[in-house]
Structures are given as structure tokens and as C-alpha cells.
Design an enzyme around this catalytic site. Structure first.
Site, PDB file in Angstrom:
ATOM      1  N   HIS A  68       0.811  -1.222   0.000  1.00 64.96           N
ATOM      2  CA  HIS A  68       0.000   0.000   0.000  1.00 64.96           C
ATOM      3  C   HIS A  68       0.844   1.271   0.000  1.00 64.96           C
ATOM      4  O   HIS A  68       0.488   2.258  -0.637  1.00 64.96           O
ATOM      5  CB  HIS A  68      -0.992  -0.039   1.167  1.00 64.96           C
ATOM      6  CG  HIS A  68      -2.046  -1.092   0.980  1.00 64.96           C
ATOM      7  ND1 HIS A  68      -2.309  -2.078   1.901  1.00 64.96           N
ATOM      8  CD2 HIS A  68      -2.865  -1.343  -0.074  1.00 64.96           C
ATOM      9  CE1 HIS A  68      -3.273  -2.867   1.444  1.00 64.96           C
ATOM     10  NE2 HIS A  68      -3.623  -2.454   0.249  1.00 64.96           N
ATOM     11  N   ASP A 161      -5.807  -0.689  -8.230  1.00 65.66           N
ATOM     12  CA  ASP A 161      -5.397  -1.619  -7.174  1.00 65.66           C
ATOM     13  C   ASP A 161      -6.184  -2.902  -7.386  1.00 65.66           C
ATOM     14  O   ASP A 161      -7.113  -3.208  -6.665  1.00 65.66           O
ATOM     15  CB  ASP A 161      -5.713  -0.969  -5.822  1.00 65.66           C
ATOM     16  CG  ASP A 161      -5.351  -1.855  -4.649  1.00 65.66           C
ATOM     17  OD1 ASP A 161      -4.762  -2.924  -4.864  1.00 65.66           O
ATOM     18  OD2 ASP A 161      -5.672  -1.467  -3.508  1.00 65.66           O
ATOM     19  N   SER A 162      -5.772  -3.642  -8.402  1.00 63.67           N
ATOM     20  CA  SER A 162      -6.574  -4.778  -8.844  1.00 63.67           C
ATOM     21  C   SER A 162      -6.005  -6.103  -8.383  1.00 63.67           C
ATOM     22  O   SER A 162      -4.818  -6.223  -8.088  1.00 63.67           O
ATOM     23  CB  SER A 162      -6.640  -4.792 -10.371  1.00 63.67           C
ATOM     24  OG  SER A 162      -5.384  -5.147 -10.886  1.00 63.67           O
ATOM     25  N   ASP A 164      -5.621 -10.289  -9.611  1.00 59.54           N
ATOM     26  CA  ASP A 164      -5.109 -10.878 -10.845  1.00 59.54           C
ATOM     27  C   ASP A 164      -6.156 -10.809 -11.963  1.00 59.54           C
ATOM     28  O   ASP A 164      -7.350 -10.740 -11.692  1.00 59.54           O
ATOM     29  CB  ASP A 164      -4.717 -12.346 -10.604  1.00 59.54           C
ATOM     30  CG  ASP A 164      -3.635 -12.469  -9.534  1.00 59.54           C
ATOM     31  OD1 ASP A 164      -2.868 -11.511  -9.353  1.00 59.54           O
ATOM     32  OD2 ASP A 164      -3.573 -13.530  -8.881  1.00 59.54           O
ATOM     33  N   PRO A 168     -13.311 -11.026 -11.511  1.00 62.70           N
ATOM     34  CA  PRO A 168     -13.850  -9.665 -11.607  1.00 62.70           C
ATOM     35  C   PRO A 168     -12.843  -8.625 -12.100  1.00 62.70           C
ATOM     36  O   PRO A 168     -13.246  -7.568 -12.565  1.00 62.70           O
ATOM     37  CB  PRO A 168     -14.296  -9.361 -10.167  1.00 62.70           C
ATOM     38  CG  PRO A 168     -13.627 -10.370  -9.306  1.00 62.70           C
ATOM     39  CD  PRO A 168     -13.400 -11.571 -10.152  1.00 62.70           C
TER      40      PRO A 168
END
Lengths: 293, 293
Positions: A68, A161-162, A164, A168
Site C-alpha cells: 500500500h 489496485d486490482s 489478478d 472480476p
């Protein structure tokens, strides 16, 4: 076997079917099938509470600061004054928490597709979801791809901020999406996207960079050590229409920074862009060159 | 369960009983109980042949270049002319292979306690053990601690390429040993030692640094991403009586380097010493400060 196994009390995540990472689980705190994925939060024996979506580690209390801090502070210390920030994904709140530490940030819009992730993290990962208490944050439960295509708001920094690119998050690695993001950035804006592992996900990274390249004049890759993702060495992509992550890094602003960080500092910022030779060579034709520090 | 499991064909290594890393095993190539440890070489599904001592990954063909380039080239590009190099441990040959790429190196003494490791690697890890064919290398099968205490030879660079401080490598983390090594370094010599994980092995690192501090005027820590060790972020200690790993780094010599490396380059050399904030702070009182790059 993958997933949380009650009998053995180990959660194991596979990477490309030949490599795995495992955590001893003390207790399952939350488990639900959302409309999008299986969402679990487990209390691990050694890494605190851990969010797991569809059997893949998203964040663990013990080391989430690494991910983060690196996804948020690198663009925010390069942009001269990011007032509006869009976070796509990041429903645990950790990225927004770091973004909101910057006093110049007046508004954060966080677009998370899965309300169940937000609800679970609000209850069981309060050190991350604390971000949702900040009045500067607007939470939008929506598909990030659709949101990016239709919003008329403009942003200084966009952070994807996904998870893999299966399930979704699949559309978050698509060229249409990057076109939308390029359009909704203000002049001088920066896009940072979660870019997987330079060791295990080379084909995916190549596709991602080629897609971003169409819309951004500058493209870089930066690295960090993720202790709870398989393989350790993970990446973010940094795209802009001109801002350089080294030349435009505002080190004096960082030097005046009042609060302690746990991973990020000025040396780490610059070091993150020094790519190991196998990474530098592979992407030499796609990424912009940077001088050696 | 730990170790190589024929039924599941997975090898799993535990880190402090709450975290593990696992590799799919295609075939066991070698397995023997040596006088010192259980030595195994397995063909993994995704990481090539892998040396495992007492259930702990030592080196895998797919990513061993990271560890071996970083342990060898960092001291050799700081030392102005290392003619004699001592490697303690490193019976797979990988460290010596990288050391021997330097034309200024006239002699390498490699002291490995376990002849079985050398024999197994000569047969099943030829891309590492190729080092043993070089006429500049002398292989000594002996206890490194005893060798360091009694040898009258002097060296420019000493590299301790040890396994974890349990079993045969225990003495390699001891202050007496570091005293011996300081004595057998020539003026301007450099000691580099495998220094475990800054995330998982904090007490051990503190003890190691305090012990080395007694004998060396300069002490630093540098980091790399080890893909096959648990947690990914791993460290080497750099000790000298004066040479600075940044100020004395011979970047022009690296720029003239003829052969391609796969991980190490000038940017990676400097970046490796930029410690994440949690590491920098913890060791601020023990390690020497370095300017931010």
C-alpha cells in the site's frame, strides 16, 4: 490442495500450478460467496488477518504496508499537487488510507465492484478500512471499467489496485480501460497499476505495457518485495504524459513528511525503478529508459 | 508436511512454522544422508533442478542467478582488484562461478564442509558446478570455521555462502568465526555473508551484525529478491575496514563488463543498499549510514 483447508489449517495459494505459498490459519473470520467471487478473511498464525479473494491472497495485516505504501506514495511524491485521486479496486481500504495521508489530497473516489469485500474488511481489517471513515473519501460500488468509461470527473492520479486478471478484475487489464483512464486524467496526471510479477507473469506484463503504451507518452515499471505474494518480487506500472518518476520526484517534500512510513522512503522510491537486468532487457523496447541512480 | 513427499509430489519448506513455500516435484534426482545433513536434488516442475539440504531450498536452476550474482559481484565491483577470494560454503559452485568471471581473480579457495553436496551438484547441477573445472579454483573439503582459524593464506574478498544457522552452518554465524575472517583479510578486504531475511530473522540479523561490528569498521546490509526462499526479501551483510559499497563502487569497470548478467547491474548494485524504512530504522544504531541515492 488449494484454498483454506479446515483439516490441515493451512491456506495455500498456487502460482502457475508449480509453485505455492502457504500460511497457517488459526481461524476463519469471514467467508461468503459474493456475486463476484469467494471472499474470505482468515486469522493467520503469523501474518495477522488476511483477505483472500477466490483463493488468492489480497492483503495481510503483517505486511500490507509494503504494497500500500508503494502503490500510493510513489505517484503522490512525483505529482506536484494531487488534489483528486481515483482508486479502482482496493476495496480493503489500504491504498486509500495511504493516499489520504497526503494533505494536498482533497478528494478520493474509490470504485470497488464488490460490496462484500468492503463490508468484510470494515469488520475484520479495520487497520486498512479506516480509510472509509475519512470525509474526503467517496466510496462507489461499481464496475471500475464502466465507471471509467462514463464518469465526467477528472483526476490527478489514478491508481488501479486490482487483483489478478481472472474473474472480476479481468477488464482492468484491457486496452479499452487504459484508454478511458488516459481520458479522465487531468494534464500532468499519473496512472499507477498493479502489474503482477516480473518473473512469473511476463506475457501478461508485455500485453499490459503494450496496451498502456498506446495512451501514455511515458511508461515505467517499478518493483517491491511483496512478502505474501508468491515469488516475492512484484511490480507496479507507472504511466504519465511527461512526469518522470526520478527527475520529478519531490524528495524535499518527502524530507518534510511528518509521519513515519514503514517501507517507503526516498532511497526506496528511487531504488524501485532500478530494474534487474532480466527485467530491464525484456522491456527495453516498451518502457522508457531511466538513468542509473 | 515438510520435505519431499512422494505421494503429493510437492516439496514444502516451512519458515518459522507459520509460513511455507512449495514446489511441485517431477522427480528426485539424488537423495543421501551425508555425515552432516540430508542432501537432495529434485527436478521441480517449474524451477529446474533444486538443491535441498535438510529440507531447506539452497538453489534452483531457474533463479539461482539472483543469489549468486548478488553475493559475488557486489564485493568484487567495490574491491579495486581482488586477486584472491575465499568462499566458505557454496558447495554447489554457483558463487565461485560468478567470482571466476572476474579476470582480476587469480585464485579462489572454496571451503565446503560436505563432500556429498559437491558430488551431487557436480552430477545434477552442472550449470553451477562448472566452477570446479576452473584451474584457478581450489576445492577444500573442510569445516569453514576450523579452516578460517588455521589458514595462513590471506584474501582480498571473503564470501560466506552459508545455509541457515542450524546444523552444519551454525558456527558460520558465530563471533569467533568473524574474528578469524577479519584476520585473514588483506588490507582493504571485504567480507560478504549470507544474512537471512530482514522480515523473518530479525534477532539473528541483530546478533550477526553485533558480532561483525566487533571486527569491522564498516558494516552494511544489502537486499535482493530471492524467488525460491520464503518471503522473497533476503539480505547479505557487507563488512570492510573502510571500502564503501556506494562511494567505492567501480561503475566504469562494470560499464566495460563484456558478458551479460541476468540480475546485477549498476542500478541494482546501488539500489540494493537502499533499505526499506522498517529495516533501516531497526539497524540504524548498528549499521553505518549511507547517503540516499
Amino acid at each position: 490442495m488449494e484454498g483454506v483447508q479446515p483439516a490441515s489449517k493451512w491456506f495455500r495459494e498456487r502460482q502457475q500450478d508449480d509453485f505455492e505459498i502457504g500460511f497457517r490459519v488459526a481461524k476463519t473470520l469471514f467467508a461468503a460467496e459474493s456475486p463476484y467471487q469467494r471472499v474470505e478473511i482468515v486469522q493467520t498464525a503469523g501474518h495477522g488477518a488476511m483477505l483472500i479473494n477466490d483463493g488468492v491472497v489480497m492483503a495481510a495485516e503483517r505486511d500490507e504496508f509494503v504494497y500500500h505504501e508503494m502503490i500510493a506514495h510513489v505517484p503522490l511524491f512525483v505529482h506536484p499537487r494531487a488534489a483528486r485521486v481515483l482508486v479502482i479496486g482496493g476495496g480493503d481500504g489500504g491504498t486509500a488510507r495511504e493516499v489520504l495521508k497526503h494533505p494536498e489530497v482533497a478528494r478520493v473516489v474509490l470504485v470497488e465492484i464488490d460490496a462484500v469485500v468492503v463490508q468484510a474488511c470494515r469488520r475484520f481489517l479495520p487497520s486498512l478500512s479506516v480509510a472509509f471513515e475519512d470525509p474526503r473519501l467517496e466510496l462507489v460500488i461499481a464496475d471500475g471499467v464502466a465507471f471509467a468509461a462514463r464518469t465526467t470527473e477528472r483526476f490527478d492520479v489514478v491508481i488501479v489496485d486490482s487483483s489478478d486478471p481472472v474473474g472480476p478484475a479481468e477488464g482492468l487489464f484491457d486496452r479499452t480501460f487504459y484508454g478511458s483512464l488516459a481520458r479522465l486524467l487531468r494534464d500532468g496526471g499519473i496512472l499507477v497499476t498493479q502489474a503482477e510479477s516480473p518473473f512469473y507473469d511476463q506475457a501478461l506484463q508485455t500485453a499490459m505495457f503494450n496496451a498502456q503504451r498506446e495512451f501514455f507518452r511515458r511508461l515505467h515499471l517499478y518493483l517491491y518485495s511483496n512478502l505474501t505474494y508468491p515469488g516475492g518480487l512484484w511490480a507496479f506500472a507507472f504511466a504519465s504524459q511527461g512526469l518522470c518518476p526520478l527527475r520529478d520526484f519531490d524528495a524535499p517534500r518527502f524530507a518534510r513528511w511528518p509521519a513515519a512510513m514503514r517501507y517507503y522512503n526516498a532511497g526506496v522510491h528511487r531504488a524501485a525503478f532500478m530494474l534487474p537486468e532480466f527485467v530491464r532487457k525484456r522491456y527495453a523496447a516498451i518502457l522508457d529508459p531511466l538513468p542509473s541512480i
